[in-house]
Scaffold this motif. Structure first.
Motif, PDB file in Angstrom:
ATOM      1  N   PRO A  51       0.821  -1.223   0.000  1.00  0.00           N
ATOM      2  CA  PRO A  51       0.000   0.000   0.000  1.00  0.00           C
ATOM      3  C   PRO A  51       0.846   1.261   0.000  1.00  0.00           C
ATOM      4  N   LEU A  52       0.375   2.252  -0.713  1.00  0.00           N
ATOM      5  CA  LEU A  52       0.980   3.588  -0.647  1.00  0.00           C
ATOM      6  C   LEU A  52      -0.141   4.606  -0.883  1.00  0.00           C
ATOM      7  N   VAL A  53      -0.708   5.068   0.226  1.00  0.00           N
ATOM      8  CA  VAL A  53      -1.752   6.090   0.130  1.00  0.00           C
ATOM      9  C   VAL A  53      -1.115   7.435   0.446  1.00  0.00           C
ATOM     10  N   VAL A  54      -1.232   8.361  -0.507  1.00  0.00           N
ATOM     11  CA  VAL A  54      -0.753   9.728  -0.299  1.00  0.00           C
ATOM     12  C   VAL A  54      -2.004  10.592  -0.121  1.00  0.00           C
ATOM     13  N   ALA A  55      -2.229  11.030   1.106  1.00  0.00           N
ATOM     14  CA  ALA A  55      -3.435  11.812   1.431  1.00  0.00           C
ATOM     15  C   ALA A  55      -3.078  13.296   1.419  1.00  0.00           C
ATOM     16  N   ILE A  56      -3.814  14.079   0.624  1.00  0.00           N
ATOM     17  CA  ILE A  56      -3.505  15.502   0.494  1.00  0.00           C
ATOM     18  C   ILE A  56      -4.769  16.337   0.735  1.00  0.00           C
ATOM     19  N   ASP A  57      -4.704  17.214   1.719  1.00  0.00           N
ATOM     20  CA  ASP A  57      -5.802  18.153   1.989  1.00  0.00           C
ATOM     21  C   ASP A  57      -5.310  19.575   1.762  1.00  0.00           C
ATOM     22  N   GLY A  58      -6.258  20.488   1.684  1.00  0.00           N
ATOM     23  CA  GLY A  58      -5.872  21.894   1.574  1.00  0.00           C
ATOM     24  C   GLY A  58      -7.053  22.746   1.164  1.00  0.00           C
ATOM     25  N   PRO A  59      -6.898  24.061   1.300  1.00  0.00           N
ATOM     26  CA  PRO A  59      -7.991  24.961   0.930  1.00  0.00           C
ATOM     27  C   PRO A  59      -8.130  25.096  -0.583  1.00  0.00           C
ATOM     28  N   SER A  60      -9.179  25.780  -0.985  1.00  0.00           N
ATOM     29  CA  SER A  60      -9.478  25.968  -2.399  1.00  0.00           C
ATOM     30  C   SER A  60      -8.358  26.726  -3.128  1.00  0.00           C
ATOM     31  N   GLY A  61      -7.965  26.198  -4.275  1.00  0.00           N
ATOM     32  CA  GLY A  61      -6.952  26.869  -5.088  1.00  0.00           C
ATOM     33  C   GLY A  61      -5.523  26.654  -4.625  1.00  0.00           C
ATOM     34  N   SER A  62      -5.330  25.780  -3.635  1.00  0.00           N
ATOM     35  CA  SER A  62      -3.959  25.558  -3.137  1.00  0.00           C
ATOM     36  C   SER A  62      -3.162  24.674  -4.101  1.00  0.00           C
ATOM     37  N   GLY A  63      -3.865  24.029  -5.041  1.00  0.00           N
ATOM     38  CA  GLY A  63      -3.180  23.209  -6.033  1.00  0.00           C
ATOM     39  C   GLY A  63      -3.357  21.709  -5.813  1.00  0.00           C
ATOM     40  N   LYS A  64      -4.287  21.337  -4.939  1.00  0.00           N
ATOM     41  CA  LYS A  64      -4.463  19.912  -4.620  1.00  0.00           C
ATOM     42  C   LYS A  64      -4.668  19.044  -5.856  1.00  0.00           C
ATOM     43  N   SER A  65      -5.636  19.427  -6.706  1.00  0.00           N
ATOM     44  CA  SER A  65      -5.962  18.549  -7.840  1.00  0.00           C
ATOM     45  C   SER A  65      -4.812  18.464  -8.823  1.00  0.00           C
ATOM     46  N   SER A  66      -4.308  19.613  -9.237  1.00  0.00           N
ATOM     47  CA  SER A  66      -3.276  19.589 -10.275  1.00  0.00           C
ATOM     48  C   SER A  66      -1.985  18.958  -9.758  1.00  0.00           C
ATOM     49  N   ILE A  67      -1.590  19.282  -8.545  1.00  0.00           N
ATOM     50  CA  ILE A  67      -0.350  18.718  -7.997  1.00  0.00           C
ATOM     51  C   ILE A  67      -0.531  17.217  -7.725  1.00  0.00           C
ATOM     52  N   SER A  68      -1.683  16.840  -7.167  1.00  0.00           N
ATOM     53  CA  SER A  68      -1.918  15.418  -6.851  1.00  0.00           C
ATOM     54  C   SER A  68      -1.883  14.561  -8.105  1.00  0.00           C
ATOM     55  N   LYS A  69      -2.478  15.097  -9.191  1.00  0.00           N
ATOM     56  CA  LYS A  69      -2.484  14.320 -10.449  1.00  0.00           C
ATOM     57  C   LYS A  69      -1.059  14.064 -10.913  1.00  0.00           C
ATOM     58  N   GLU A  70      -0.239  15.101 -10.881  1.00  0.00           N
ATOM     59  CA  GLU A  70       1.139  14.951 -11.365  1.00  0.00           C
ATOM     60  C   GLU A  70       1.922  13.992 -10.456  1.00  0.00           C
ATOM     61  N   VAL A  71       1.691  14.075  -9.158  1.00  0.00           N
ATOM     62  CA  VAL A  71       2.375  13.165  -8.227  1.00  0.00           C
ATOM     63  C   VAL A  71       1.924  11.719  -8.503  1.00  0.00           C
ATOM     64  N   ALA A  72       0.635  11.542  -8.752  1.00  0.00           N
ATOM     65  CA  ALA A  72       0.116  10.196  -9.051  1.00  0.00           C
ATOM     66  C   ALA A  72       0.745   9.645 -10.332  1.00  0.00           C
ATOM     67  N   ARG A  73       0.866  10.510 -11.349  1.00  0.00           N
ATOM     68  CA  ARG A  73       1.503  10.069 -12.608  1.00  0.00           C
ATOM     69  C   ARG A  73       2.935   9.630 -12.352  1.00  0.00           C
ATOM     70  N   ARG A  74       3.672  10.461 -11.636  1.00  0.00           N
ATOM     71  CA  ARG A  74       5.101  10.176 -11.423  1.00  0.00           C
ATOM     72  C   ARG A  74       5.296   8.890 -10.628  1.00  0.00           C
ATOM     73  N   LEU A  75       4.406   8.658  -9.652  1.00  0.00           N
ATOM     74  CA  LEU A  75       4.572   7.471  -8.801  1.00  0.00           C
ATOM     75  C   LEU A  75       3.758   6.280  -9.320  1.00  0.00           C
ATOM     76  N   ARG A  76       3.061   6.494 -10.448  1.00  0.00           N
ATOM     77  CA  ARG A  76       2.193   5.472 -11.055  1.00  0.00           C
ATOM     78  C   ARG A  76       1.177   4.924 -10.054  1.00  0.00           C
ATOM     79  N   LEU A  77       0.501   5.881  -9.427  1.00  0.00           N
ATOM     80  CA  LEU A  77      -0.561   5.539  -8.484  1.00  0.00           C
ATOM     81  C   LEU A  77      -1.903   5.960  -9.082  1.00  0.00           C
ATOM     82  N   ALA A  78      -2.985   5.360  -8.573  1.00  0.00           N
ATOM     83  CA  ALA A  78      -4.314   5.833  -8.949  1.00  0.00           C
ATOM     84  C   ALA A  78      -4.520   7.203  -8.301  1.00  0.00           C
ATOM     85  N   TYR A  79      -5.553   7.894  -8.754  1.00  0.00           N
ATOM     86  CA  TYR A  79      -5.804   9.260  -8.269  1.00  0.00           C
ATOM     87  C   TYR A  79      -7.293   9.420  -7.978  1.00  0.00           C
TER      88      TYR A  79
END
Ligand SMILES: Nc1ncnc2c1ncn2[C@@H]1O[C@H](COP(=O)(O)OP(=O)(O)OP(=O)(O)O)[C@@H](O)[C@H]1O
Ligand SMILES: Nc1ccn([C@@H]2O[C@H](COP(=O)(O)O)[C@@H](O)[C@H]2O)c(=O)n1
Length: 275
Positions: A51-79
């Protein structure tokens, strides 16, 4: 999580550095780019078969979606974009003309929601009752209505149940982002991170993302006022115990991805597949 191991850590191969400062308010990570701005982490699969769950929270516009997607791509994880699930419920209620103030009706709509959601960082797709609402759920009218749905505790109960089921279905190898992931949905995640940025940076980014179509008042409503409403049911402005904070106010997109990857590596040992 191995937070202390990160203190003043220099990436030996590439030169970018992460240092962490622990206070009573948690552990903040400071990122300094390597020489020539080279990224420290190209990203490779980690903990393969485990297992490798990367949990990311944050306020609106902090970059959660865009940054999380790129991190998921790089680590080949689901998103998993949990905000899209709340937006889908809001879209469904508005489409059916339901009164968002009628808690029982809105909860029933969430429990019965026929929702298909892509869990690939490369294929954004949200389908409700056969309608492709991928673009529609991002419209400002949904951003303005969604908190009314997300503050319904019955809705939260149902969506958290579905989010945990999706995590399990992916063998718990996933980047999951939202408002209550580090504190409720995946408290036991291998990596827990709060992504923040100043109010000014977040409003500027959201304004640019919407192509300059919104007034300052509209942006304030969609970013700051929405956060205030959402804060009544989820805690995403202060890091909980054991959660790292990355402040992206002064980092560009690539540097923020690099900083988040640095936290992941530091937390889980950082040995890439086959190393
Ligand atoms: N570090 C950064 N520097 C500059 N722009 C950024 C950075 N991080 C994200 N962005 C941009 O800011 C915009 C908002 O990011 P994003 O949609 O990922 O935020 P979010 O936290 O998911 O917001 P919300 O919760 O409201 O959906 C996007 O256009 C994204 O590309
Ligand atoms: N874990 C979450 C995620 C989202 N919400 C609510 O959904 C709204 C939309 O989220 P975005 O990330 O797409 O902006 C958000 O404003 C919250 O109301 C939530 O409650 N919990």
């Amino acid at each position: 999580m191995a937070g202390t191991a990160m203190s003043a850590r220099q990436d030996a191969q590439h030169g970018g550095s992460l240092s962490s400062a622990s206070t009573s308010e948690g552990t903040s990570v400071r990122y300094t780019p390597g020489p020539g701005g080279r990224p420290a982490h190209s990203g490779q699969p980690l903990r393969v078969g485990r297992p490798l769950v990367v949990a990311i929270d944050g306020p609106s516009g902090s970059g959660k979606s865009s940054i999380s997607k790129e991190v998921a791509r790089r680590l080949r994880l689901a998103y998993l974009d949990t905000g899209a699930m709340y937006r889908a419920v809001a879209w469904d209620c508005l489409e059916r003309g339901l009164d968002l103030a009628d808690g029982a009706l809105v909860e029933a709509a969430a429990r019965a929601l026929d929702l298909e959601l892509s869990t690939s960082a490369d294929a954004e797709r949200v389908v409700v009752r056969g309608h492709d609402v991928t673009a529609a759920i991002r419209e400002p009218r949904i951003s303005s209505a969604v908190s009314a749905v997300a503050t319904n505790l019955g809705v939260r109960d149902e969506l958290i149940r579905r989010q945990r089921a999706l995590l399990a279905a992916h063998g718990r190898r996933m980047v999951v982002e939202g408002r209550d992931i580090t504190t409720v949905v995946a408290r036991d995640a291998e990596v827990r991170l709060l992504l923040t940025a100043s109010e000014e940076a977040r409003m500027r980014r959201r304004g640019a993302q919407l192509g300059g179509t919104q007034t300052a008042e509209q942006l304030h409503e969609q970013v700051v006022a929405r956060d205030a409403k959402d804060s009544t049911v989820a805690s995403f402005t202060q890091a909980a115990d054991g959660v790292f904070t990355v402040d992206s106010s002064d980092l560009d997109f690539d540097q923020t991805v690099d900083a988040v990857l640095g936290v992941v590596h530091a937390a889980v040992g950082g040995r890439p597949a086959g190393a």
